[in-house]
Design an enzyme around this catalytic site. Structure first.
Site, short mmCIF file in Angstrom:
data_model
loop_
_atom_site.label_atom_id
_atom_site.label_comp_id
_atom_site.label_asym_id
_atom_site.label_seq_id
_atom_site.Cartn_x
_atom_site.Cartn_y
_atom_site.Cartn_z
CG ASP A 383 -0.45 12.15 119.61
OD1 ASP A 383 -1.49 12.68 120.05
OD2 ASP A 383 0.10 11.19 120.15
CG ASP A 736 2.39 7.84 120.54
OD1 ASP A 736 1.24 8.25 120.28
OD2 ASP A 736 2.89 7.92 121.67
CG ASP A 740 -1.91 9.06 116.86
OD1 ASP A 740 -2.78 9.93 116.99
OD2 ASP A 740 -1.07 8.80 117.74
#
Length: 1064
Positions: A383, A736, A740
Site C-alpha cells: 500500500d 494499514d 487492506d
C-alpha cells in the site's frame, strides 16, 4: 495455487454479481429519485410500521458473526498431516504390542509403554499449538466491528431521535451527521447544512487526505473514491454537517463487503512452502517405510513361517506367532527410526527464536509459519499511504515573491512528519523574516483550525492534515526578529509545541471565519491586527485565490499591481509543483475592510448579517493581495528508497497498490525508486478499474520490474494477490487500512502497520511492523532467508540421522542378528539427543550475500539428488557402524588394539550370532557371566546371552549412534563448506548443544532407573574408546563428499537449470 484460492475467486465473483443485480445505485440518482425509491421524505423520515417491515427484510444494521470451526474440527485438522499420521499409527501399534507383551508376562512392560506414550504426548502438544494458532483467525472480524458507530441522530415521523442505536437503522432512514461523527451505515448525502462537508475515509479507500462530499449525483460506474455523494459506514466526518439517507445497512455496506472478504480469505488459507515440502517428504517417506517394512518381513519370513515340500507342493506349514510379533516389532522400530519425531518441535523452536530476532528489527510476527514464508517472498505488494509514505501531510516547497514582480523565490522544505523539529527550510535567509515571509507565516498560522500534539513517541494532527502541515511550516519559518515580544515567545512558552503559531495568533486575533466551500475553494478569516485595524487573511486553491487577487506583495512588503506576466509566473510555478504531485495552496490578504470596521463578532453589527450567508464570501474575498504559495504532500519515508533497492538486488518485485489518485502515486513511485525518473510508465501504471477490464491480467502481472495500481478498491487488491499466487509467486502484502484487510488475509504473508494501522488490518495480518517502516520488511525477509537456510540444515541433519537408523535396523534384519536398537532408544535419540544440535543449527550465522541472491522458488526441493546421495552414503555408514560395533563385541576380544575382554563376556562366531534363533539345538554352548558397571549379568539359560545378554552390545550400538550424530551435526554447519573453512566455533551454540546431548546420554547410562527403562548399561573406558574410533570416520567421509560436491557444483547447477527449463 491451491483449491482454496480457486474457490475464493469463484465465491467472490458470484457474490459481486449478485450484489450488482440487487443494489440501488443511489450515487447515480438525484435526491428526488432516492426519496421515491425508498418511499421516504427527507423532512419527515420513516414511520414506525415502515421501520419494522424493513427490519424484517434487511435485518439489523450490524456485521454478521461467522461461526468459526468447532474445537473438535480444529483438533482433527491437526492430524491431517502425513508425518503425524505415520506417528499415530506407530504409536497405536506399539501400544497394542506392549499390551500384548504385558498379557503374556513380558519383563519389559515399562520400556514398551514409554514409546507409545511419548509419541502420544508429542501429538497432543502439536495439536494444542495448532489449535491455539488457528483459533485466532477470526479476530480480524471482531476488530472490524469495533470501528462501527454505536449511535445515530435519526429523523422518524417528523421528530428527531438524538441517540438511536445504530444497529436499529434501516434503508430509507434519514440521518444527521456533524463534525466528529462516525458514519453508521452507507448513506446518500441529500442535503448539506454547512457550506462544505469533508470525510476521512482513507482507512476504507486508501486516499491520503479528507474527501469533499456533495449532494450531486455522479456516474453510475464511479469507483468508490469517486462516489462523492455517498458516505460510508465506519468513516469519520472531519468538517461540516449534513443530512443523509441510508441506502445500505449491515453486510450490504462497503465495510460489510470487507467483512465478507476477510472471512472468505481466511477460509482459503494455504500451507506455507515449507509445510508443503514436509508433507511431500512425508508422503515419500510413507512409501519408503512401507517398502522397507515389506522387505524386512520377506527377509525374515523364514523365522516364523516354514513348510515342507511333498510331491512338489508346500505342505505341513509351521507358524510361530511369537516370532511373527517379534519381527513385527522390528518393523515398528523401523517406522520409528525413519520418522524424525523431533522435527516438529525443533522447527517450532527455530521459528520461535526467529520471531525474537525479527522483533529486534521491529517486525512482530503473529504466526510462526510466517517467519519461514518470508524467506521465499518473491513479490511485495505494498500500500502507498502510511506504508511507503508517512501518512502525515508535509509542506515540501515554499514559493514567495521576489524583490520585483517578475521574480519568485522557491525553497525546498525538509521533513516528513508533524514534528516541527523534523528538518528545516533549505537555503533559508539568515537575516530573519522579510515582510513577504511574515505575511505568509501569519496567514498559515492564523487562517488555520488545526493543531499538532505529541502522543508518546509520535506527533499527531488534530483537524485537517494540510492545515497541520502549514502550522509545522510556520514553526520552521520562525518569528520576526526585532519584535518586542520575541523574548516572551522564545522563553516563557518553550513548553508549547507550536509557539510561533501562538505568537501570530496573539498578535492577530481572529474575529470571524469565512468557511471553506467547494465553489470558491478557499477559507478566510477576519483578524484584529491591532489599533482597531481589521484584515482578511485567505488561503485556498491557487487558481481561485489568484483570480480574486488584483495586487501582489513584494519581498520588502510593497504592494504592486498583479499584471499578466506576474500571474503567468505564479501559474507556471503552480504547474511545475502540480506535475510533481504536490497539492498547492495559495495565500492572499486584504487590509481595506471598511464594512468590517469596528466589527468584533457582535450580532448587532451590520457586517454580521453579511457573514451569515456563505454566498457573500466571494465578494468579501475580492481585490486580494497575493503573497505566495506552498506545495504539500504525503511524503515518502526516507528509508524506503534504499529498501526498494535492496528488494531489487534480492530479486523481489515491488508492486504498489493504492486507493490514491494516479498522478500522486506515480510521482511517489518515481521518488522512491519503484520507477526511474525518466522511465516510460504507460504500460506499468494502471488504475484498478482498468486492470479489472484487461483480457489477460496474468500477462500484465508477469512484466518485470515494478508495477503501480492506483484508485484500487479492496476487490482489486484481492484479485491481484489471487492471480499472483496462481502464478506461483509467494506474495507479501502490506497495508494499514480496513480496505487492506481482505488482501492481507489472502496473501501468503500479510504485513500490517503497527502505529498507523487499524486494528482490523493488524488482526488480519501475519506480521506487524512496530515502526511502520517498509525497510523493516526487507530486514525481515533477510532474516527469514537465514532462518530457512538454518532450518534446511537441521532438517537435512535429522533426516540423514534417520536414514542411518533405518540402515541399522535393516541390516540387523537382513543379517539375522539380534535386535541392536529397540524403539524406545530410537525415540530417545530422535527426540532428545538429536534435538539440541538440530536447534543449535538454527543459530548458524547468515551468509553475507543472503540478500544478493534471488528468492528460492517455492517448488525448490529440500533435498536434491546429490544431497540425498550424500546422506545415503552417510546413512549406510551409520548402519554399518552401529551394527558393526554390535557384532564386534560378540565376536572379538579386541579391535584396532582396543581390549574388549575386560568384562569377561563370552565370544561367539559370526555364524552363531547370525543363527542365534537356533541356539537351543547347539551342543555344549555356554555363556559366561560378564560385568557391566557394578552389575554382573549371568544366565540360567545360555541362549539368553542373545536376548538379555545383548545389553552391553546394544549400549555400544546406541552410544555409537549418538556419537556419530553429534559428529554429523558438525557436518551440517555448511552444505558444501569444509570444517576447515567453517570451523565448529562459528556457532558456539552447537558446541554447547553437543555437550548437552552427550550429557543426557551419560544420564541414561549412569542413572540405574533410566538405564533399566532404556535397556542399557554403563560402559568402560576402553568401550568408550571403541565408540569414538567407530564414530569419527563420519566426518572424514562427509568431508570427501563435500569436496566432490564443490568440484562438481557447476555442472550440477547447469543440469538443474536445464531440467527446470524443460519442466517450465
Amino acid at each position: 495455487m491451491g483449491k482454496g484460492g480457486e474457490d475464493y475467486g469463484k465465491r467472490e465473483n458470484t457474490s459481486s454479481e449478485a450484489s450488482d443485480r440487487e443494489i440501488f445505485k443511489a450515487w447515480a440518482k438525484d435526491v428526488r429519485e432516492c426519496e421515491e425509491h425508498f418511499k421516504v421524505s427527507v423532512k419527515v423520515g420513516l414511520n414506525h410500521d415502515e421501520v419494522e417491515n424493513r427490519r424484517k427484510i434487511y435485518g439489523l444494521n450490524e456485521l454478521e458473526k461467522h461461526e468459526g470451526p468447532s474445537i473438535w474440527s480444529l483438533v482433527l485438522e491437526q492430524f491431517n498431516d502425513t508425518l503425524v499420521r505415520i506417528l499415530l499409527a506407530a504409536a497405536i501399534i506399539s501400544f497394542v504390542l506392549a499390551w500384548y507383551d504385558g498379557d503374556e508376562g513380558g519383563e519389559m512392560e515399562i520400556t514398551a509403554f514409554v514409546e507409545p506414550l511419548v509419541i502420544f504426548l508429542i501429538l497432543i502438544v502439536n495439536a494444542i499449538v495448532g489449535v491455539w494458532q488457528e483459533s485466532n483467525a477470526e479476530k480480524a472480524l471482531d476488530a472490524l466491528k469495533e470501528i462501527q458507530s454505536e449511535h445515530a441522530v435519526v429523523i422518524r415521523e417528523g421528530a428527531k431521535i438524538p441517540n438511536l442505536p445504530a444497529k436499529d437503522l434501516v434503508p430509507g432512514d434519514i440521518v444527521e451527521l456533524k463534525v466528529g461523527d462516525k458514519v453508521p451505515a452507507d448513506m446518500r448525502v441529500v442535503e448539506l447544512i454547512s457550506s462544505t462537508l469533508r470525510l476521512e475515509q482513507g482507512s476504507l479507500t486508501g486516499e491520503s487526505e479528507a474527501v469533499n462530499k456533495t449532494n450531486k449525483r455522479v456516474d453510475e460506474d464511479a469507483d468508490i473514491q469517486d462516489k462523492r455523494c455517498m458516505v460510508f459506514a465506519g468513516t469519520t466526518v472531519v468538517n461540516g454537517n449534513c443530512v443523509c439517507l441510508v441506502t445500505q445497512t449491515g453486510m450490504d455496506t462497503e465495510i460489510g463487503k470487507v467483512h465478507t472478504d476477510i472471512h472468505v480469505a481466511s477460509q482459503s488459507e494455504e500451507d506455507t512452502p515449507l509445510k508443503k515440502k514436509l508433507n511431500e517428504f512425508g508422503e515419500k517417506l510413507t512409501m519408503i517405510i512401507g517398502l522397507i517394512c515389506v522387505l524386512v518381513w520377506l527377509i525374515n519370513v523364514k523365522y516364523f513361517l516354514s513348510w515342507e515340500y511333498v510331491d512338489g507342493w508346500p505342505r505341513n506349514f509351521k507358524f510361530s506367532f511369537e516370532k511373527c510379533t517379534y519381527y513385527f516389532e522390528i518393523a515398528v522400530a523401523l517406522a520409528v527410526a525413519a520418522i524424525p519425531e523431533g522435527l516438529p518441535a525443533v522447527i517450532t523452536t527455530c521459528l520461535a527464536l526467529g520471531t525474537r530476532k525479527m522483533a529486534q528489527k521491529n517486525a512482530l510476527v503473529r504466526k510462526l509459519q510466517s517467519v519461514e514464508t518470508l524467506g521465499c517472498t518473491t513479490v511485495i505488494c505494498s500500500d502507498k499511504t502510511g506504508t511507503l509514505t508517512t501518512n502525515q501531510m508535509a509542506v515540501a516547497k515554499l514559493v514567495a515573491i521576489g524583490h520585483n514582480v517578475d521574480t519568485l523565490r522557491a525553497f525546498k522544505v525538509e521533513g516528513t512528519t508533524y514534528n516541527p523539529s523534523d528538518g528545516q527550510i533549505e537555503n533559508w535567509p539568515t537575516g530573519g523574516l522579510d515582510a513577504n515571509f511574515q505575511m505568509i507565516a501569519k496567514i498559515a498560522a492564523v487562517c488555520n483550525d488545526a493543531g499538532v500534539a505529541q502522543s508518546e513517541h509520535k506527533f499527531v494532527a488534530h483537524g485537517m492534515p494540510t492545515e497541520a502541515a502549514l502550522k509545522v511550516l510556520v514553526e520552521k519559518m520562525g518569528i520576526p526578529e526585532g519584535s518586542k515580544d520575541v523574548r516572551l515567545a522564545s522563553t516563557a512558552k518553550t513548553h508549547t509545541l507550536l509557539r510561533c503559531c501562538e505568537w501570530w495568533n496573539e498578535h492577530d486575533r481572529r474575529i470571524a471565519t469565512l468557511e471553506f466551500d467547494r465553489d470558491r475553494k478557499s477559507m478566510g478569516v477576519i483578524v484584529d491586527s491591532g489599533l482597531g485595524k481589521r484584515s482578511l487573511l485567505v488561503k485556498g486553491a491557487v487558481e481561485n485565490v489568484l483570480d480574486r487577487s488584483s495586487k501582489i506583495q513584494l519581498r520588502d512588503g510593497s504592494i504592486v499591481k498583479l499584471d499578466d506576466n506576474a500571474r503567468n509566473l505564479v501559474l507556471q510555478a503552480l504547474h511545475e509543483m502540480s506535475t510533481s504531485a504536490l497539492r498547492c495552496l495559495g495565500f492572499a490578504y486584504k487590509d481595506e475592510l471598511p464594512t468590517f470596521e469596528n466589527y468584533n463578532g457582535n450580532d448587532d453589527h451590520p457586517a454580521h448579517q453579511l457573514l451569515l450567508n456563505p454566498s457573500n464570501y466571494s465578494s468579501v474575498e475580492s481585490e486580494l493581495i497575493f503573497v505566495g504559495l506552498v506545495g504539500l504532500r504525503d511524503p515518502p519515508r526516507e528509508e524506503v528508497y534504499q529498501a526498494i533497492e535492496d528488494c531489487r538486488e534480492a530479486g523481489i518485485r515491488v508492486m504498489v497498490i493504492t486507493g490514491d489518485n494516479k498522478n500522486t502515486a506515480e510521482a511517489i513511485c518515481r521518488e522512491i525508486g519503484v520507477f526511474s525518473p525518466d522511465e516510460d510508465i504507460s504500460s506499468t501504471s494502471i488504475t484498478g478499474k482498468d486492470f479489472m477490464e484487461l483480457r489477460d491480467k496474468k500477462a500484465y502481472l508477469r512484466q518485470s520490474g515494478g508495477l503501480l495500481f492506483s484508485r484500487a478498491e479492496p476487490r482489486h487488491k484481492q484479485e491481484i494477490v489471487r492471480l499472483l499466487k496462481e502464478e506461483g509467486e509467494v506474495v507479501a502484502m502490506t497495508g494499514d487500512g480496513v480496505n487492506d484487510a481482505p488482501a492481507l488475509k489472502l496473501a501468503d504473508i500479510g504485513v500490517a502497520m503497527g502505529i498507523a494501522g487499524t486494528e482490523v488490518a493488524k488482526e488480519a495480518s501475519d506480521m506487524v511492523l512496530a515502526d511502520d517502516n517498509f525497510s523493516s520488511i526487507v530486514a525481515a525477509v533477510g532474516e527469514g532467508r537465514s532462518i530457512y537456510n538454518n532450518m534446511k540444515a537441521f532438517i537435512r541433519y535429522m533426516i540423514s540421522s534417520n536414514i542411518g537408523e533405518v540402515a541399522c535396523i535393516f541390516l540387523t534384519a537382513a543379517l539375522g542378528i539380534p535386535e541392536g536398537l529397540i524403539p524406545v532408544q530410537l525415540l530417545w535419540v530422535n527426540l532428545v539427543t538429536d534435538g539440541p544440535p538440530a536447534t543449535a543449527l538454527g543459530f548458524n550465522p547468515p551468509d553475507k550475500d543472503i540478500m544478493k541472491k534471488p528468492p528460492r522458488h517455492s517448488n525448490d526441493s529440500l533435498i536434491n539428488l546429490w544431497i540425498l546421495f550424500r546422506y545415503l552414503v552417510i546413512g549406510i555408514y551409520v548402519g554399518l557402524a552401529t551394527v558393526g560395533v554390535f557384532i564386534i563385541w560378540y565376536t572379538h576380544g579386541s579391535f584396532l588394539g582396543i581390549d574388549l575382554s575386560g568384562d569377561g563376556h563370552s565370544l561367539v562366531t559370526y555364524s552363531q550370532l547370525a543363527n542365534w534363533g537356533q541356539c537351543s539345538s547347539w551342543k555344549n554352548f555356554t555363556a559366561s557371566p560378564f560385568t557391566a558397571g557394578a552389575r554382573t549379568i549371568s544366565f540360567d539359560n545360555p541362549c539368553d546371552y542373545f536376548q538379555t545378554g545383548k545389553v552391553k552390545a546394544m549400549t555400544l550400538s546406541l552410544s555409537v549412534l549418538v556419537a556419530i550424530e553429534m559428529f554429523n551435526s558438525l557436518n551440517a554447519l555448511s552444505e558444501d563448506g569444509s570444517l576447515l573453512t567453517m570451523p565448529p566455533w562459528v556457532n558456539p551454540w552447537l558446541l554447547l548443544a553437543m555437550s548437552v546431548s552427550f550429557g543426557l546420554h551419560f544420564l541414561i547410562l549412569y542413572v540405574p532407573f533410566l538405564a533399566q527403562v532404556f535397556g542399557i548399561v554403563p560402559l568402560s573406558f576402553n568401550e568408550w574408546l571403541l565408540v569414538l574410533v567407530v564414530a569419527f570416520p563420519v566426518i572424514l567421509i562427509d568431508e570427501i563428499l563435500k569436496f566432490v560436491g564443490r568440484c562438481t557444483s557447476g555442472s550440477r547447477a547447469s543440469s538443474a537449470r536445464r531440467s527446470k527449463q524443460k519442466s517450465e
